[in-house]
Motif scaffolding. Structure first.
Motif, short mmCIF file in Angstrom:
data_model
loop_
_atom_site.label_atom_id
_atom_site.label_comp_id
_atom_site.label_asym_id
_atom_site.label_seq_id
_atom_site.Cartn_x
_atom_site.Cartn_y
_atom_site.Cartn_z
N LYS A 1 -3.56 5.72 -6.30
CA LYS A 1 -3.50 5.54 -4.98
C LYS A 1 -3.73 3.95 -4.72
CE LYS A 1 -5.47 7.22 -0.70
NZ LYS A 1 -6.31 8.37 0.09
N TYR B 1 -5.07 0.86 -2.25
CA TYR B 1 -6.10 0.58 -0.90
C TYR B 1 -5.75 -0.93 -0.84
CZ TYR B 1 -8.18 4.88 -2.56
OH TYR B 1 -8.64 6.16 -2.68
N GLU C 1 -8.12 2.22 3.45
CA GLU C 1 -6.91 2.82 2.85
C GLU C 1 -5.63 2.10 3.80
OE1 GLU C 1 -6.85 6.86 3.86
OE2 GLU C 1 -8.42 7.62 2.76
#
Length: 838
Positions: free
Chosen positions: A3, A5, A69
């Motif tokens: 992921k 960020y 995020e």
């Protein structure tokens, strides 16, 4: 799972490494890749991890970093240290902006004073135009009275006196540090005297009481020094270890801390130590004098450094003094004194003899000689008449005039210069990467050498072995100075950028300052660069059935919508002739060629021969022959075609700047090849080149041609600078290694360039090159001094001379040497202030 960020607060490689190490240690994270340029963290994890875990890890590790995020707004931590980009009105306005003098975090700034989270040094306040204080007046008997103007007290009638302005954060920090130094010195001197008395055969102090009790006296006297006057050094040392941003204070904290703690421990538990550590009176050797003298000398170095550092931005301080506080505004025909903040665009202002011009504007009535030396570096006043521009902070001569305000507040030239100087001073030169790389390994290596020194003295040293080992290990820690290495580049850059600003050379960033030293080819445009950029129409030539009046009408209609200086000259000429300017349809500007449009069902084209080719218009031999006569005299010819037939041309002259020839000769003497690239025709280019003794020139160059030529030269290994002033120069300015814009040119050109010449002449390039050479030489001197100092000092402190000459270096002498090393680097940088750039 992977992921991405967003990381807020990163501004340098140090930040990147710190964030990467922190996030990699989070439980469940397999791999953490940090992209500094895009401010992103790509995290590969075993399972989903809440973002709060990452944020908690970053907060615990130290530093102003936040993670969120992608696509979501960051939650900014409410802390006293915020970057300038955060929503802080004072910081945005240029007030209360602080930065690290070593630029550890690039251009990151804070809105409150404090310590740099990386190197621990005191943050420095940026000098901004918005920080200029207004003088207010008060009554010495009634301090509640506060007036903007001098006069008498409304209560008691006494004359009002000026209110002393508040000290700057820099001055406050200096005075606070100076007070602490005197306190430290007051308690350290008795400790030193007590310790040195041990060298006397018949010590009179021991007749008063035993050495054991004098050790307690030293301990008590050391407490204010350690826990008040110099406690900040230990705080910085602890923070450096906690965040693993090891620096000078790490070494000071370890060295002085070990000496002091050893003394306390030895005093409280003497039986723990072997006999080698004890004196004849069976007390353990204490080093309170070493610890306190080291800390006091380091504090003295910080005080001297703060005072010396304040001089490095003296150029900005001098510029700030130029900013006036008051102005005379014309309101309903009457003069009214107003604050500079109350001036708005289009206000009419009166400037009296000797006054500083309050804002940028245009003279609407009257004339005068203006002293622009502080902005342009030229000492001779410039005569200004109606219609001429004047700049904020320059000094009016002996005549009065009216002016219309055009740029106010942060838009003025003075404000922009100050802002550019501040930004450039905080930027990093590429050569600093070498110092940063060395500094990254410096402290761990020094600590390792200190430990090795202790071990070697224990193995090979004479009695008392452990005393020698401890003293020399501490000396190694204290004499090493990463601070001098870190200051070597930014101090020279700061002084150099300020020196350039005083001479009309504005440096956008430190990289440009470094690159200018390497330039071996200079590309120059003609109009506005070699010439004055003030073209005027000399004549209109018509052929065939078209009259001169008809050509004037067509030409003015086309040029009225063009931004080119030549177009402005023709429009101005037409207006002087009293001709009404008509409207044009389907107007189109062809960069580097000319303009086209429709007028009364006629297709018009105006420009050079390439424009005629593009319009499909033929030029008769008679028309061409007539134009060549003017071109061979260095004049510019723009052809006009009507329905694909060239029917005449306009002759435009633009005088060559007086400084151009001398500047070109000076640059050629430095082995810098000067090449003129112009969009004008071959004949005009040849005439201008011959008058300036230019061997290399190319005519008929479009913007993309200029850019391609620079690429060609760069591929040949040349280091190219480009000087220009127009929109068509922007691509070439951006492509060049160093773009140089004339301050008299367009905003687009100035934005594309790394260096701006306020006065707009080539002599500024000579100054810029001389400045670059001087700054780079100064930086190399500083780096050499810092590296040699540490290369020689550390081995001597370790005791390398003892086997041969019996020489050892006291930790106190090491502290003195370390303190003066940084001051020496700053003093060397300050020499640039006296460098002549002509």
């Amino acid at each position: 799972m992977t992921k991405t960020y967003h990381i807020h607060g990163m501004s340098c490689k140090g930040c990147q490494n710190h964030v990467q190490q922190t996030l990699s240690k989070v439980s469940g994270v397999i791999q953490a890749d940090i992209d500094l340029s895009n401010a992103q963290a790509i995290l590969e994890t075993e399972k989903p991890i809440k973002i709060g875990v990452y944020q908690a890890a970053l907060a615990e590790a130290g530093g102003d970093y936040t993670i969120h995020e992608q696509g979501k707004a960051p939650k900014i931590k409410k802390d006293s240290k915020k970057t300038k980009s955060e929503t802080n009105p004072k910081a945005a306005a240029g007030e209360g902006v602080y930065y690290c003098p070593m630029h550890c975090e690039g251009d990151k700034t804070y809105d409150k004073p404090g310590d740099c989270p990386v190197c621990g040094m005191d943050l420095v306040q940026e000098k901004t135009a918005g920080a200029t204080a207004h003088t207010t007046y008060t009554c010495p008997m009634h301090p509640e009275i506060n007036e903007d103007e001098p006069g008498s007290c409304s209560i008691c009638g006494m004359d009002l006196v000026p209110v002393e302005p508040d000290l700057s954060a820099e001055e406050k920090s200096y005075k606070k540090m100076l007070n602490k130094f005197w306190i430290a010195l007051g308690f350290t001197l008795p400790i030193f005297i007590i310790a040195m008395s041990e060298m006397l055969n018949d010590n009179p102090l021991y007749k008063l009481m035993a050495q054991e009790y004098w050790n307690w006296v030293q301990f008590i006297l050391s407490l204010p020094v350690v826990f008040y006057a110099t406690w900040m050094f230990f705080e910085r040392a602890w923070r450096s270890v906690k965040t693993w941003n090891l620096n000078m204070f790490t070494l000071i904290g370890i060295g002085a801390g070990v000496a002091w703690l050893f003394s306390v421990f030895g005093m409280l538990i003497p039986d723990f130590f072997p006999q080698q550590f004890k004196t004849a009176s069976d007390t353990v050797h204490v080093y309170y004098e070493a610890a306190t003298v080291i800390l006091t000398l380091v504090l003295m170095g910080q005080v001297l450094e703060a005072r010396a550092h304040s001089k490095t931005n003296s150029a900005v301080k001098e510029l700030l003094k130029l900013a006036p506080n008051k102005a005379l505004k014309i309101v309903n025909g009457n003069e009214q004194q107003v604050s500079i903040d109350e001036i708005e665009k289009n206000d009419i202002l009166r400037v009296k003899p000797g006054d500083r011009i309050p804002v940028d504007g245009i003279i609407t009535e009257g004339e005068s000689a203006i002293d622009e030396s502080m902005i342009t570096g030229e000492p001779i006043p410039v005569n200004k008449n109606e219609g001429d521009t004047v700049s904020s902070g320059t000094i009016n001569g002996k005549q009065s005039f009216l002016m219309k305000a055009e740029k106010v507040g942060g838009e003025t030239l003075l404000s922009q210069i100050i802002e550019m100087v501040n930004k450039a001073s905080r930027s990093q030169a590429p050569i600093q990467k070498l110092a940063d790389k060395i500094s990254g390994y410096f402290v761990p290596v020094v600590v390792g050498i200190s430990i090795l020194t202790f071990i070697l003295w224990v193995i090979f040293g004479p009695e008392p072995i452990y005393v020698y080992a401890l003293v020399n290990a501490i000396a190694v820690l204290i004499i090493a100075c990463p601070c001098a290495l870190g200051l070597a580049t930014p101090m020279s850059v700061m002084v150099g950028v300020g020196k350039g600003a005083q001479n009309g050379v504005l440096i956008k960033n430190a990289e440009a300052l470094e690159k200018m030293d390497k330039i071996n080819v200079l590309i120059v445009d003609k109009t506005g660069t070699l010439t004055e950029g003030k073209p005027s129409v000399e004549a209109i030539h018509s052929y065939g059935d078209f009259t001169e009046e008809a050509l004037l009408e067509y030409i003015s209609a086309l040029n009225n919508l063009s931004e080119h200086p030549l177009a402005e000259a023709t429009v101005r000429y037409v207006q002087e002739q009293g001709v009404t300017i008509s409207k044009i349809e389907n107007f189109n500007s062809v960069t580097g060629k000319g303009v086209t449009g429709n007028f009364e069902n006629k297709k018009l084209a105006l420009g050079n021969e390439k424009m005629m080719e593009e319009a499909g218009a033929s030029i008769t031999d008679e028309l061409r022959a007539a134009s060549i006569k003017h071109q061979e005299q260095g004049k510019t010819v723009s052809f006009l075609s009507v329905n694909k037939e060239a029917v005449g041309f306009v002759v435009i002259t633009d005088k060559i700047k007086k400084s151009s020839k001398k500047a070109i000769q000076a640059l050629q003497a430095k082995d810098i090849a000067v090449i003129m690239l112009t969009g004008d025709n071959q004949n005009t280019a040849k005439a201008v080149a011959n008058s300036l003794n230019l061997i290399d020139y190319k005519a008929g160059m479009l913007p993309e041609d200029k850019q391609d030529e620079i690429v060609r030269l760069q591929n040949e290994g040349k280091f190219v600078a480009m000087a220009g002033d127009g929109i068509n120069d922007a691509p070439a300015l951006a492509q060049s290694n160093v773009g140089i814009a004339m301050g008299t040119g367009t905003d687009v050109a100035i934005e594309s360039a790394a260096i701006t010449l306020v006065q707009g002449d080539l002599h500024g390039i000579v100054k810029a090159h001389n400045l670059s050479v001087a700054v780079m030489r100064n930086i190399k001197q500083n780096l050499f001094f810092a590296l040699i100092y540490n290369s020689i000092g550390v081995p001597i402190a370790a005791g390398v001379l003892y086997p041969f000459f019996g020489i050892l270096l006291s930790p106190m002498i090491a502290a003195l040497a370390m303190s003066f090393s940084s001051v020496s680097v700053i003093a060397n940088a300050l020499r640039l202030r006296n460098k002549s750039l002509d």
